[in-house]
Design a protein around this motif. Sequence first.
Motif, PDB file in Angstrom:
ATOM      1  N   GLY A  60      48.163  48.043  33.988  1.00  9.55           N
ATOM      2  CA  GLY A  60      48.376  46.661  34.412  1.00  9.55           C
ATOM      3  C   GLY A  60      47.210  46.047  35.150  1.00  9.55           C
ATOM      4  N   MET A  61      46.131  46.818  35.304  1.00  4.04           N
ATOM      5  CA  MET A  61      44.951  46.268  35.973  1.00  4.04           C
ATOM      6  C   MET A  61      44.189  45.377  35.011  1.00  4.04           C
ATOM      7  SD  MET A  61      43.627  49.609  38.118  1.00  4.04           S
ATOM      8  CE  MET A  61      42.420  48.636  39.020  1.00  4.04           C
ATOM      9  N   THR A  62      43.511  44.366  35.566  1.00  4.02           N
ATOM     10  CA  THR A  62      42.792  43.414  34.720  1.00  4.02           C
ATOM     11  C   THR A  62      41.576  42.886  35.474  1.00  4.02           C
ATOM     12  OG1 THR A  62      42.982  41.363  33.443  1.00  4.02           O
ATOM     13  CG2 THR A  62      44.159  41.456  35.526  1.00  4.02           C
ATOM     14  N   LEU A  63      40.660  42.315  34.729  1.00  2.00           N
ATOM     15  CA  LEU A  63      39.469  41.706  35.333  1.00  2.00           C
ATOM     16  C   LEU A  63      39.782  40.258  35.712  1.00  2.00           C
ATOM     17  CD1 LEU A  63      36.651  43.005  32.940  1.00  2.00           C
ATOM     18  CD2 LEU A  63      36.909  43.576  35.356  1.00  2.00           C
ATOM     19  N   ASN A  64      39.392  39.858  36.936  1.00  2.00           N
ATOM     20  CA  ASN A  64      39.572  38.459  37.321  1.00  2.00           C
ATOM     21  C   ASN A  64      38.416  37.623  36.778  1.00  2.00           C
ATOM     22  OD1 ASN A  64      37.418  39.022  38.985  1.00  2.00           O
ATOM     23  ND2 ASN A  64      38.596  38.955  40.897  1.00  2.00           N
ATOM     24  N   GLN A  65      38.398  36.340  37.137  1.00  2.00           N
ATOM     25  CA  GLN A  65      37.371  35.448  36.606  1.00  2.00           C
ATOM     26  C   GLN A  65      35.974  35.819  37.068  1.00  2.00           C
ATOM     27  OE1 GLN A  65      38.529  31.490  37.690  1.00  2.00           O
ATOM     28  NE2 GLN A  65      40.222  31.397  36.229  1.00  2.00           N
ATOM     29  N   ALA A  66      35.866  36.456  38.235  1.00  2.00           N
ATOM     30  CA  ALA A  66      34.555  36.850  38.754  1.00  2.00           C
ATOM     31  C   ALA A  66      34.073  38.178  38.193  1.00  2.00           C
ATOM     32  CB  ALA A  66      34.597  36.925  40.279  1.00  2.00           C
ATOM     33  N   GLY A  67      34.902  38.863  37.363  1.00  2.00           N
ATOM     34  CA  GLY A  67      34.481  40.129  36.767  1.00  2.00           C
ATOM     35  C   GLY A  67      34.807  41.343  37.605  1.00  2.00           C
ATOM     36  N   TYR A  68      35.780  41.245  38.523  1.00  2.00           N
ATOM     37  CA  TYR A  68      36.186  42.376  39.357  1.00  2.00           C
ATOM     38  C   TYR A  68      37.590  42.818  38.953  1.00  2.00           C
ATOM     39  CZ  TYR A  68      32.237  41.220  42.400  1.00  2.00           C
ATOM     40  OH  TYR A  68      30.981  40.976  42.886  1.00  2.00           O
TER      41      TYR A  68
END
Length: 539
Positions: A60-68
Amino acid sequence: MNGMQHTHRRLAGDRNQCPGCGQFFNSTSSFDAHRTGPFGTPGEAARRRCMTVEEMQAKGMTLNQAGYWVQRALGAAGIARREEEMTLTATYSPEDNKLRLYSTFRLDEETYRRVKAAGFSWAPKQDLFVAPMWTPLREDLLLELCGEIGDEDTGLVDRAEQRADRFEGYSERRAVDADRAHRAVSAITEHIPFGQPILVGHHSERRARKDAERIENGMRHAVKMWETSEYWEQRAQGALRNAKYKERPDVRHRRIKRIESDRRRFERSLQGGEKFVKLWRTDGLDMKHALALAGRSTLHRTFPLADYPRNPPASQYEGDMSIWSALEGGVVTVEQARDLCVPAYERGITWNRRWIAHYDNRLLYERAMLGEQGGLMADRFEIEPGGQVKVRGEWLPVVRVTRKDGVIVSVTTTCRYVRVRGIEEVQDYRAPSAEDAARMKAAVKLPPMCNYPGDGFHHMTKAEWDSTCKDYKGSRELGQGARRPGGYRPDVRGAVDGAAEYGRHRVRSVVRTGGLVAVYLTDAKRIDPPATPAMDQAA
């Protein structure tokens, strides 16, 4: 290593990078979530490792808009809720003329870049962004981000007290460090007899030298901490003194004069812009007058052939050039130059009006605050020539009083070096007696200006005199009782030769052949010098 990557990024806050897999995480909890496997036990090696990208996505982990990497995406509802909670507020303080931006959340990258480009700096101790001064661009940015700009609740003295409290805390901690270092040195020296030398060759030599080294290092550290503690204590006192200094009536009055000077500068720019807009819009404007107006313009821009087609012999240059060069080279017509210059001047007019309105508001505030403080000390006196004013503890005779709009702005004294003093510097006043006032009036009265062909005078016409630069002409006194210029001011040639022949009078002077000479205007009315007092009594 799961496709290990070590891209260089600037990490701030709780963001971090895993040294094993090289992935970037938005927080420590997200970093912990990507680690899997059992921890090591006594006698057994640890089998804990980093998850692969596929495993993190499955969790369920994902990258946010900043790439983290984050543990879960907010979703539309979460983003909307966060945007509602995230508030930006802006304030302005007329005390220091600064704009401040408060944010309850970390700014996104785009907003942060715009705020920094506008000149705002992050103040970590105050937890806000602050600009060094008000400008229209900064005000527009805050209005766009916050919708309105409120009044700053924290005053100048309040911020100075908070700053002084922080500095006093620094000072106390350094004093504690200094005392700790001194006690450590005392613990070493208390077992060493006073004056005990190091016994060379003795079994205690090595320990004695080590103790001496520790004592020296400890005392150096203690002295350094004491000096640092004293430094922060002085900084705390300076912060309070500076805030109180800015609220003094004389300092506030000088600030008012500086604001008035800045306002006059923008007023002149506004009047110039309005004048040129009117001239550019004159009916029947020809090339000659357009070139004259363009020569006074600072507008530069490029003129590509696609937008401004022209044929030789007109200039084919497409780089940056002034409006005058474009007109003179046939790149643009008079009408095109008008369409370029008028909007530029109108933008400048709008810009100047905003600055003038801002300065008007600042003047209202500063004058109101000065009135609440009781005004200047000199406002209580009616200063006249011949009286005495107290400036920095010294009583000085008043030679001249300068007024503007009926209000005294400065006084000229007999002080040797700085003769003109601002009215805000006057601390007290002594009124003159009738004799002192009459004596000062006679002393400052200028003798009559004369025009006659004396010995060694330079002959010139009035037109030549008027065309001479003001830095190369002036006037000097001649005759009996004339005051000779002192210091660096030169005297006219032969000024003392005819001192007893005439009474005190003035003549025009001009620089010629490396010296100052008296002038006789050949086409002006002749005015002979007055007779000496002795000759008047004999007559």
